[in-house]
Design a protein around this motif. Sequence first.
Motif, PDB file in Angstrom:
ATOM      1  N   ASN A  54     -14.596  21.125  -8.692  1.00 14.90           N
ATOM      2  CA  ASN A  54     -15.189  21.111  -7.374  1.00 14.90           C
ATOM      3  C   ASN A  54     -14.527  21.921  -6.560  1.00 14.90           C
ATOM      4  O   ASN A  54     -13.546  22.247  -6.943  1.00 14.90           O
ATOM      5  N   GLN A  55     -15.121  22.550  -5.461  1.00 13.96           N
ATOM      6  CA  GLN A  55     -14.469  23.548  -4.427  1.00 13.96           C
ATOM      7  C   GLN A  55     -13.770  22.836  -3.538  1.00 13.96           C
ATOM      8  O   GLN A  55     -14.192  22.320  -2.521  1.00 13.96           O
ATOM      9  N   LEU A  56     -12.501  22.652  -3.799  1.00 16.21           N
ATOM     10  CA  LEU A  56     -11.478  21.862  -2.978  1.00 16.21           C
ATOM     11  C   LEU A  56     -10.238  23.141  -2.693  1.00 16.21           C
ATOM     12  O   LEU A  56      -9.884  23.900  -3.220  1.00 16.21           O
TER      13      LEU A  56
ATOM     14  N   PRO B 141      -9.259  14.318  -7.803  1.00 21.04           N
ATOM     15  CA  PRO B 141     -10.091  15.838  -7.771  1.00 21.04           C
ATOM     16  C   PRO B 141      -8.975  16.752  -7.490  1.00 21.04           C
ATOM     17  O   PRO B 141      -9.015  17.867  -8.135  1.00 21.04           O
TER      18      PRO B 141
ATOM     19  N   ASN C  51      -8.257  19.795 -10.392  1.00 23.09           N
ATOM     20  CA  ASN C  51      -8.639  21.026  -9.877  1.00 23.09           C
ATOM     21  C   ASN C  51      -7.429  21.966  -9.711  1.00 23.09           C
ATOM     22  O   ASN C  51      -7.417  23.361 -10.018  1.00 23.09           O
TER      23      ASN C  51
ATOM     24  N   TYR D 241     -14.336  11.209 -13.933  1.00 25.00           N
ATOM     25  CA  TYR D 241     -14.726  12.509 -13.233  1.00 25.00           C
ATOM     26  C   TYR D 241     -14.823  13.643 -13.815  1.00 25.00           C
ATOM     27  O   TYR D 241     -15.579  14.486 -13.549  1.00 25.00           O
TER      28      TYR D 241
ATOM     29  N   GLY E 268     -17.598  15.721 -11.238  1.00 23.48           N
ATOM     30  CA  GLY E 268     -17.445  15.401  -9.845  1.00 23.48           C
ATOM     31  C   GLY E 268     -18.568  15.418  -9.210  1.00 23.48           C
ATOM     32  O   GLY E 268     -18.918  15.510  -7.772  1.00 23.48           O
TER      33      GLY E 268
ATOM     34  N   LEU F   4     -14.432  13.866  -1.974  1.00 19.79           N
ATOM     35  CA  LEU F   4     -15.356  14.606  -2.416  1.00 19.79           C
ATOM     36  C   LEU F   4     -16.251  14.905  -1.064  1.00 19.79           C
ATOM     37  O   LEU F   4     -16.623  15.838  -0.808  1.00 19.79           O
TER      38      LEU F   4
ATOM     39  N   ASP G 199     -15.033  18.495  -0.631  1.00 15.71           N
ATOM     40  CA  ASP G 199     -15.857  19.304  -1.718  1.00 15.71           C
ATOM     41  C   ASP G 199     -16.619  20.632  -0.811  1.00 15.71           C
ATOM     42  O   ASP G 199     -17.778  19.889  -0.265  1.00 15.71           O
ATOM     43  N   GLN G 200     -16.125  21.574  -0.749  1.00 12.98           N
ATOM     44  CA  GLN G 200     -16.815  22.614  -0.096  1.00 12.98           C
ATOM     45  C   GLN G 200     -18.193  23.165  -0.591  1.00 12.98           C
ATOM     46  O   GLN G 200     -19.126  23.625  -0.148  1.00 12.98           O
TER      47      GLN G 200
END
Length: 396
Positions: free
Chosen positions: A3-5, A69, A73, A195, A200, A253, A257-258
């Motif tokens: 995910n984009q975190l 997450p 990541n 996960y 995600g 998330l 999450d972006q």
Amino acid sequence: MINQLSSQRILSIDALRGITILVMIFVNELAGVSGIPAWMKHMPADADAMTFVDVVFPAFLFIVGMSIPFAVNRRLSKGDNFMKLQWHILWRSLGLLVLGFFMVNAEGGYNEAAMGMSIYLWSLLFYVCVILVWNVYSFSRQWVVYLLKGIGIAGLIVLAFIYRGGEDGTAHMQPHWWGILGLIGWAYLYSCIIYQLFKGNLYGILAMVALCVIFYAVGRQPAVQQSAWKWMAGQSGNAAHVSIVLSGMLLSLVFFDQGLKLNRRQRYLYAAGFTLLLLIAGYFLRPYFKISKIYATPTWCLYSAAICCILFCFLYWLIDIKHQSRWTHFFRPAAANPLLTYIVPFVIYALLHLLHIKLPGILHTGITGLLWCIFYAVVVMGIAKALNKGGIKLQL
């Protein structure tokens, strides 16, 4: 990356973790106080009710889910391959199981005469070994680190051989139950697997929350408990705990999450919808499953997760949106080092008994006992902070 975190620590998550630790220390000490209202105690197993005390353990599980997450990541961004990541997850899970296993056996069933030492001395030696094994060292010479960790591991093995239980003193350490840390360890392991399997995905994780509830319900059926599928009954508690961890993961998330491409208002709407779903599911399940922490019922899990969602939404608004974070400084050392803070009260307990120091009875009754518990919780947080400054920082 799954995910984009963000790679930065989220202050609201740390604040929730710190508050949970403080309340945990308070309620654990409060358990020995008489003459206080019932709502300040754990509800009995068959009461079909819960108090704020019964939400402390679920809050720990919820925070574990919120952190997974970020942790996964972060390791992937540092270059961990698939096998290295799985080894890290297994090592952390094993550490929690070992800690829980030792602590449970120190609670009861021991035979001090056969052991040749006080259980309190045995416990103190155990915590020394825990610090040696899981401390974050700053030595430049790596061999020193390996030596200290090796001494700690050897100490744990010796303590396991020394331990004796049963009336005749012939029994060895046994997993009567896994303890709080062990239960967190199992839930962490299963949730990390889920996960990664669902990469995600919000809806996949939500489906697994539902599956955990179904698993618990099926496992508790008498027909299942008397069949070849009776192992499901033994795992129903783990399924319940995993549902709480996954709920925390899902909320994390939703907010961070972006890749979801949501604005702040939409994220709050998603969070509100998820919270409402948890409450509705708990309401409709309650006629079939009483609210019970002891039995880890779905209603207890769902209501606890909903409460944690509401609390986090408020903290996120206050800390990350309104930037009112100065008050969180008190919690940060404990939030950054939860394992050390968790074991400090057990070390104090063992020391007091080993030195034959008994607190006055007035500290275990009524309003005086309540005030003592508040003071004690603050002192423990202070001790954890001092230990951090002294170079003791535990990390699984």
